[in-house]
Scaffold this active site. Sequence first.
Site, PDB file in Angstrom:
ATOM      1  N   HIS A  18      -5.093  20.884   0.011  1.00  0.00           N
ATOM      2  CA  HIS A  18      -5.661  20.521   1.303  1.00  0.00           C
ATOM      3  C   HIS A  18      -5.106  19.181   1.762  1.00  0.00           C
ATOM      4  O   HIS A  18      -5.134  18.208   1.016  1.00  0.00           O
ATOM      5  CB  HIS A  18      -7.184  20.407   1.208  1.00  0.00           C
ATOM      6  CG  HIS A  18      -7.861  21.593   0.603  1.00  0.00           C
ATOM      7  ND1 HIS A  18      -9.118  21.521   0.036  1.00  0.00           N
ATOM      8  CD2 HIS A  18      -7.469  22.889   0.476  1.00  0.00           C
ATOM      9  CE1 HIS A  18      -9.475  22.719  -0.423  1.00  0.00           C
ATOM     10  NE2 HIS A  18      -8.480  23.557  -0.171  1.00  0.00           N
TER      11      HIS A  18
ATOM     12  N   TYR B 108     -13.117  10.567  -4.466  1.00  0.00           N
ATOM     13  CA  TYR B 108     -12.300  10.294  -3.293  1.00  0.00           C
ATOM     14  C   TYR B 108     -12.902   9.113  -2.519  1.00  0.00           C
ATOM     15  O   TYR B 108     -14.076   9.133  -2.161  1.00  0.00           O
ATOM     16  CB  TYR B 108     -12.290  11.466  -2.309  1.00  0.00           C
ATOM     17  CG  TYR B 108     -11.985  12.827  -2.856  1.00  0.00           C
ATOM     18  CD1 TYR B 108     -10.762  13.444  -2.592  1.00  0.00           C
ATOM     19  CD2 TYR B 108     -12.944  13.560  -3.581  1.00  0.00           C
ATOM     20  CE1 TYR B 108     -10.489  14.729  -3.049  1.00  0.00           C
ATOM     21  CE2 TYR B 108     -12.675  14.835  -4.042  1.00  0.00           C
ATOM     22  CZ  TYR B 108     -11.456  15.410  -3.778  1.00  0.00           C
ATOM     23  OH  TYR B 108     -11.185  16.681  -4.221  1.00  0.00           O
TER      24      TYR B 108
END
Length: 469
Positions: free
Chosen positions: A71, A134
């Site tokens: 992604h 993240y």
Amino acid sequence: MSIEFSKSLTTTTTPIPGVVLYQLPVHGDNRGWFKENWQREKMMALGLPDFLPVQNNISFNAKAGTTRGIHAEPWDKFISVASGRIFGAWVDLREGDSFGAVFTTVMDPSHAIFIPRGVGNAFQTLEDSTAYTYLVNDHWSADAQDQYTFLNLADEKAAIDWPIPLDQAELSLKDESHPRLSKVKPMMPKKILVLGADGQLGKALREAYHDNTSVEFATRSDFDLGAQASYTRRKWKNYSTVINAAAFTAVDAAETAEGRKTAWAINVTAVARLAAVCAHHGITLVHVSSDYVFDGSQEWHAEDEELTPLGVYGQTKAAGEAVVAVIPRHYIVRTSWVIGEGKNFVRTMASLARQGIAPTVVNDQIGRLSFAQDIAAGILHLLQTGADFGVYNLTNTGEPQSWADIAADIYELSGASRDHVTGVSTQVYFEGKPAAPRPMNSVLDLSRIKATGFIPAHSQQRLTEYLAK
């Protein structure tokens, strides 16, 4: 695999431009371990961009073999492992020469990696109970998903050598259905917004960026600097750079009551609004300024000279510079005597030469012409090379001249006699006329812009080419 404690913070570049792998110091003993997962000051010192993170996400994976990706989201990510171990794979899905470039590595809690916007991210867990974190510089929203770019985990061209074969791994149905590289639409770069696109410099920037579809050009009707709505209706997170080539430049009119009001509104108040937007969103602001920020008392003007504006126009440009200077990512491009497509001194003198008119021209104001094409080229150079932020003087090169000297050159190049031009002092020329005070010496030192590798063309060369058109 045991974690090696007390390593130094170091970086490793990768085949994908902008993707940087970090070795993180991990400190531990028999109780466990501790690490600084994100340390802005130290990491910026090693070259990590100040990407202004706003959200921290964690992906927990129960079993070894869990595979997620590939992604590419429209934001930057700083990724690390909180627990366990992963095989990471990244594919460049940005438009450009590096499209399709691949980098893979094994990561444990002693590693982190910076992934720029548009680079596809994927990982496969190598241990049970793995947590993948993240740190991102935009807030996730459902609306942003239509800007994602995806690649199939099994793409043959990327040829990622997954430690656990994909037919034995845990995958989502969505990830299995993503397209092959040949079907992927590359993610476009963030946009550049040019304000003042109908002015002399704006037109030159249109020409310089004519083949770049990521650049938007805004005239006053597209972006009214005086209207609050101009600053609130755009999705600024989609922009990397704003080039402000718009300004109120009617030097003499600025001395009137109405002109003073307009000059401050456009050259200061609007610039402050623009600066606030750019600072908030981490956007680079390129702001064009003027030799009028100086009183002209020096033989030449360097970037670090104290500002000493004489008239209202110069005062507003100096105030605009002061506002822009507080933005972390800024270029102030200071120029003088601009010549481009539109009404200007060279066109006026060439027209008078063709008509056989003998003009009187000021001969005690000294400076250099700045052709808009070279100002535009200099701005592109600063942005493309990532030159240090700050102030840069930018005019054409060559010996400084007076306006009368330049007018004589124009007459000669136009086939008329130089002797038709009569030089007079500024005081005599403006006697009995309402006029703003002007710097007598507008020569800007070009050492700093030259040190970046950009050498502006000689003013005589540009003048000859301009008149030949």
